[in-house]
Design an enzyme around this catalytic site. Sequence first.
Site, PDB file in Angstrom:
ATOM      1  N   THR A  49       0.841  -1.200   0.000  1.00 30.82           N
ATOM      2  CA  THR A  49       0.000   0.000   0.000  1.00 30.82           C
ATOM      3  C   THR A  49       0.873   1.245   0.000  1.00 30.82           C
ATOM      4  O   THR A  49       1.792   1.364   0.800  1.00 30.82           O
ATOM      5  CB  THR A  49      -0.913   0.004   1.243  1.00 30.82           C
ATOM      6  OG1 THR A  49      -1.688  -1.189   1.207  1.00 30.82           O
ATOM      7  CG2 THR A  49      -1.827   1.219   1.259  1.00 30.82           C
TER       8      THR A  49
ATOM      9  N   CYS B  84      25.509   9.232   5.654  1.00 28.87           N
ATOM     10  CA  CYS B  84      25.485   7.794   5.890  1.00 28.87           C
ATOM     11  C   CYS B  84      26.830   7.277   6.369  1.00 28.87           C
ATOM     12  O   CYS B  84      26.922   6.200   6.915  1.00 28.87           O
ATOM     13  CB  CYS B  84      25.113   7.079   4.599  1.00 28.87           C
ATOM     14  SG  CYS B  84      23.907   7.982   3.641  1.00 28.87           S
TER      15      CYS B  84
END
Length: 394
Positions: A247, A333
């Site tokens: 979804t 990161c």
Amino acid sequence: MTRREFIYLDYNATTPCDPRVLEVMLPHFTEHFANPSSSTHPAGRRAADALEEAREQVAGLFGASARDVIFTSGATESNNLALYGVARAALREGDRRQRIVTLPTEHKAVLEPVADLAVLGFDVQYAPVHRDGQVDLAALVELVDTNTLLVSIQAANSEVGTLQPLAEIGALTRAVGAYFHTDATQAVGRVALDWRSLPADLLSLSSHKIYGPKGAGALLARRALRQGKLDPLTRGGGQEGKLRAGTQNVPALVGFGLACELMAGEGLAEAERQRGLRDEFERRLSEALPQVSFNGRGAERLPNTSSVTVPGVEADALLMHLPNLGLSLGSACNSGALEPSYVLTELGLSGEIASSTFRMSLGKNTSREDVQRAVTDIAQGFETLHLAEAGSPL
Ligand SMILES: *Cc1c(COP(=O)(O)O)cnc(C)c1O
């Protein structure tokens, strides 16, 4: 010393959500919460309409068709979908093309999947880059041959801002019948990207780098790929043309859509304003600290980014002295690890010079005063650190 306000200068790591974006998202958490796949009732159809409007907005930023837009959770997922998707489809079809060509200076969200594909048997090749970060086109031509399945080269580097020659890369990739994927996360909204003329087959982007919410993004994919040459990472309900089951995150994607529309209207003019501020920053910092140098300046680069080397100090120590400036050591990161940035060492900087390098990246909330104060504070931080080191009994 008076206490000073924090100045965020790390827009390449992420951007704040534009208030207009937040506002358009809110009703989709509460009032308009229906599942866009619930086509049996008006509430579901309304959610589907909101999603399709967002898809049009994303496509519109690139002059693309809404059908080319696959919604994802961000550029990491888009890159994974592009790389594994093409590789898995090729395996499934018994394609003899085994080679994947990329750059050693790509984001980890390309390098890690590609390294895994090498373990799985793909012939992964890294094209060398010049000192300013641009791909060596002569070397790339040699690597991209009729055994090449995919070339994945970013549009812009997040640490030094280098822009890659996408038209040339795309042309030589297409000449051998390979696919061209570009991680355009940093270039989107800052550099004109037209899907109609860009010789790329797959393009990744992220919402949170363009003043949209985190956890949303898209992969643009040409029809030929969407029809059998790109396998999904997630299988299930068949959403996103069976290429990304699950979804959809409707509130985030609605926000992402508006963020793209706003970028289409405001992005390039704003990028030019930032270019003026970035250039002023570099000029003034050079005046204050003549020993500084800037990486990537010999190539075309992002207008908002400055990669600054201050010889004689450790950049992490310098940033510790500058708690009011939101600067970064490179890609978000990788900070935390005390190793110098692999991007900088791949450009040919020594470990020591790379450790003396930090990144400033500007955004639409950055003012001229912010940039001027950054120069003053950085110069002052350098002096303090330098004096401390010179006077240290150790
Ligand atoms: C930020 C960034 C990513 C990762 O994007 P997410 O949406 O955070 O997954 C990938 N590539 C580049 C070049 C980036 O700057």
